[in-house]
Design an enzyme around this catalytic site. Structure first.
Site, PDB file in Angstrom:
ATOM      1  N   ASP A  86      26.794  42.863 105.344  1.00 16.19           N
ATOM      2  CA  ASP A  86      26.623  41.422 105.193  1.00 16.19           C
ATOM      3  C   ASP A  86      25.890  41.068 103.901  1.00 16.19           C
ATOM      4  OD1 ASP A  86      27.992  40.703 107.455  1.00 16.19           O
ATOM      5  OD2 ASP A  86      26.222  40.512 108.721  1.00 16.19           O
ATOM      6  N   ARG A 110      26.240  38.517  98.574  1.00 15.30           N
ATOM      7  CA  ARG A 110      26.316  38.620  97.111  1.00 15.30           C
ATOM      8  C   ARG A 110      27.659  38.086  96.618  1.00 15.30           C
ATOM      9  NH1 ARG A 110      26.907  44.171  93.667  1.00 15.30           N
ATOM     10  NH2 ARG A 110      26.864  43.245  91.572  1.00 15.30           N
ATOM     11  N   ASN A 168      23.417  31.736 104.984  1.00 17.06           N
ATOM     12  CA  ASN A 168      22.810  32.054 106.277  1.00 17.06           C
ATOM     13  C   ASN A 168      21.553  31.234 106.557  1.00 17.06           C
ATOM     14  OD1 ASN A 168      24.649  33.887 107.239  1.00 17.06           O
ATOM     15  ND2 ASN A 168      23.444  35.701 106.750  1.00 17.06           N
ATOM     16  N   GLU A 169      20.515  31.420 105.733  1.00 11.53           N
ATOM     17  CA  GLU A 169      19.262  30.752 106.004  1.00 11.53           C
ATOM     18  C   GLU A 169      18.323  30.776 104.814  1.00 11.53           C
ATOM     19  OE1 GLU A 169      18.645  34.643 105.861  1.00 11.53           O
ATOM     20  OE2 GLU A 169      19.453  34.175 107.850  1.00 11.53           O
ATOM     21  N   ARG A 178      -2.352  36.402 107.106  1.00 14.56           N
ATOM     22  CA  ARG A 178      -2.244  36.566 108.562  1.00 14.56           C
ATOM     23  C   ARG A 178      -1.149  35.674 109.135  1.00 14.56           C
ATOM     24  NH1 ARG A 178      -8.013  36.246 111.307  1.00 14.56           N
ATOM     25  NH2 ARG A 178      -6.725  36.887 113.084  1.00 14.56           N
ATOM     26  N   THR A 186      23.551  33.868 113.814  1.00 11.93           N
ATOM     27  CA  THR A 186      23.690  35.222 114.350  1.00 11.93           C
ATOM     28  C   THR A 186      23.032  36.253 113.446  1.00 11.93           C
ATOM     29  OG1 THR A 186      25.884  35.328 113.312  1.00 11.93           O
ATOM     30  CG2 THR A 186      25.793  34.748 115.644  1.00 11.93           C
ATOM     31  N   TYR A 227      19.182  36.433 110.981  1.00  9.03           N
ATOM     32  CA  TYR A 227      17.741  36.452 111.205  1.00  9.03           C
ATOM     33  C   TYR A 227      17.366  35.553 112.391  1.00  9.03           C
ATOM     34  CZ  TYR A 227      12.809  36.657 109.560  1.00  9.03           C
ATOM     35  OH  TYR A 227      11.467  36.851 109.439  1.00  9.03           O
ATOM     36  N   PHE A 242      19.003  34.892 115.048  1.00  5.45           N
ATOM     37  CA  PHE A 242      19.325  35.566 116.306  1.00  5.45           C
ATOM     38  C   PHE A 242      18.219  36.547 116.677  1.00  5.45           C
ATOM     39  CE2 PHE A 242      21.301  38.987 118.741  1.00  5.45           C
ATOM     40  CZ  PHE A 242      21.979  38.290 119.725  1.00  5.45           C
ATOM     41  N   SER A 243      17.740  37.310 115.680  1.00  4.61           N
ATOM     42  CA  SER A 243      16.664  38.267 115.928  1.00  4.61           C
ATOM     43  C   SER A 243      15.377  37.565 116.337  1.00  4.61           C
ATOM     44  CB  SER A 243      16.414  39.114 114.676  1.00  4.61           C
ATOM     45  OG  SER A 243      17.566  39.840 114.313  1.00  4.61           O
TER      46      SER A 243
END
Length: 278
Positions: free
Chosen positions: A54, A59, A128-129, A139, A169, A171, A173-174
Site C-alpha cells: 500500500d 507513492r 488515506n489520512e 507524553r 481500513t 491506520y 482501522f487499527s
C-alpha cells in the site's frame, strides 16, 4: 501506441523479478512500458501498474494526482488493501492489461491547510489520512477539535486521525475507528487514546470542514504516512473534501464486503443468503 507506467518497490526482490517479467510480456504485446520515477512519466499513460504494498501504491498516487490515470496494484506487501491482485495472479493481471480488461473506481481524497504559528500556510493532501502525532519524547498531544467553525472538544491524546473512507481500513482501522464503505463521501475524525468525556470517532459529510487546533508546542503531522510537517509552537489544521480524486483500476466487480472478508480473513463460516434453504 499504448503506454503503461510501472512502479515497483525497489527493495523487494520478488516484486522486481515479477515486474521485469511483466514488462517483457507487455513489450512483446506492443505496449510501451516506462519506469515511473516522477509525475511526468505517468501523465500520458493509460495505466500505472504498481508492484508493491500500500505504501508503494500511495507513492503512485502522488504521481497520478491531477490526472485520471488509474492505479492497478499487485500486493507484494502485507494486507495490501489498496491492491487489486496478489503476486500469484500476476500472469492474469498482465493478460487483463494487454486486453484492456479493467474498470475504474474513483475515490475521494482530502485537502489539508496547515497554518503554523508564524502564519505560514502549508497545503497538502491525503488519500488515506492525515495523522497528528506527538513529537518524539512527548507524553501526549493537546488538541482541540471543531467542525464547521464550531468547537466540539479539547483533550490530550496519543494522536488523532482525519481519514477518508479509503483510509478507514488503514491506520483508522487499527485505532478502532469505523469502517466506511468507499462510495460514502465522508471524513472520519478519530482520536487515539484520548483523555476526555467525549472521545468518540466522528463521521462528517462531504460539505463539512474538520478543524484541529494543536496546542502542544511540538508535534508532527503525517500525510499518508509519507510527507511529514513539523509543528513547533502549535498549528491549526483544516481538512475538507478535495476536488481531486484518486482512480483505482479494478479487475472484478466483487462488492466491498468481499474485499473486507478476503483482506482481513474475517470468519464468515455459517453465513448463508436469506432464502438459500427456504
Amino acid at each position: 501506441m499504448r503506454k503503461i507506467a510501472l512502479l515497483t518497490h525497489e527493495w523487494r526482490q520478488d516484486a522486481l523479478e515479477r515486474a521485469r517479467s511483466a514488462k517483457e510480456r507487455l513489450g512483446k504485446a506492443g505496449i510501451t512500458v516506462v519506469d515511473a520515477t516522477c509525475s511526468s512519466d505517468v501523465a500520458d499513460a493509460e495505466l500505472l501498474l504498481v508492484a508493491g504494498g500500500d505504501g508503494t501504491i500511495l507513492r503512485g498516487a502522488e504521481f497520478t494526482r491531477g490526472t485520471k490515470v488509474p492505479i492497478l496494484g499487485i500486493n507484494f506487501g502485507h494486507v495490501g488493501f489498496l491492491a487489486e491482485a496478489e503476486p500469484s495472479s500476476m500472469d492474469e493481471v498482465v493478460t487483463a492489461v494487454i486486453e484492456h480488461q479493467w474498470t475504474v473506481e474513483d475515490r475521494m481524497t482530502l485537502d489539508l491547510d496547515i497554518t503554523l504559528e508564524n502564519g505560514e500556510v502549508i497545503h497538502d493532501w491525503a488519500v488515506n489520512e492525515a495523522s497528528i502525532e506527538k513529537a518524539h519524547g512527548a507524553r501526549t498531544i493537546n488538541l482541540g477539535i471543531g467542525v464547521d467553525g464550531r468547537g466540539l472538544s479539547t483533550y490530550n491524546a496519543d494522536a488523532a486521525l482525519i481519514s477518508t473512507p479509503t483510509g478507514s481500513t488503514a491506520y483508522n482501522f487499527s485505532a478502532q475507528g469505523p469502517v466506511v464503505w468507499p462510495d460514502v463521501e465522508a471524513m472520519i475524525f478519530n482520536p487515539i487514546a484520548a483523555h476526555a468525556l467525549f472521545t468518540r470517532p466522528l463521521v462528517v459529510g462531504p460539505n463539512s470542514v474538520i478543524q484541529v487546533q494543536v496546542y502542544s508546542r511540538d508535534a508532527i503531522i503525517w500525510c499518508d504516512g509519507r510527507r511529514p510537517v513539523d509543528v513547533v509552537g502549535g498549528a491549526q489544521i483544516e481538512a475538507r473534501h478535495s476536488s481531486e480524486r484518486v482512480y483505482l483500476a479494478r479487475l472484478n466487480d466483487s462488492p466491498f464486503s468481499s474485499r473486507l472478508v478476503r483482506k482481513f480473513h474475517l470468519p464468515v463460516a455459517g453465513w448463508r443468503k436469506r432464502g438459500a434453504d427456504d
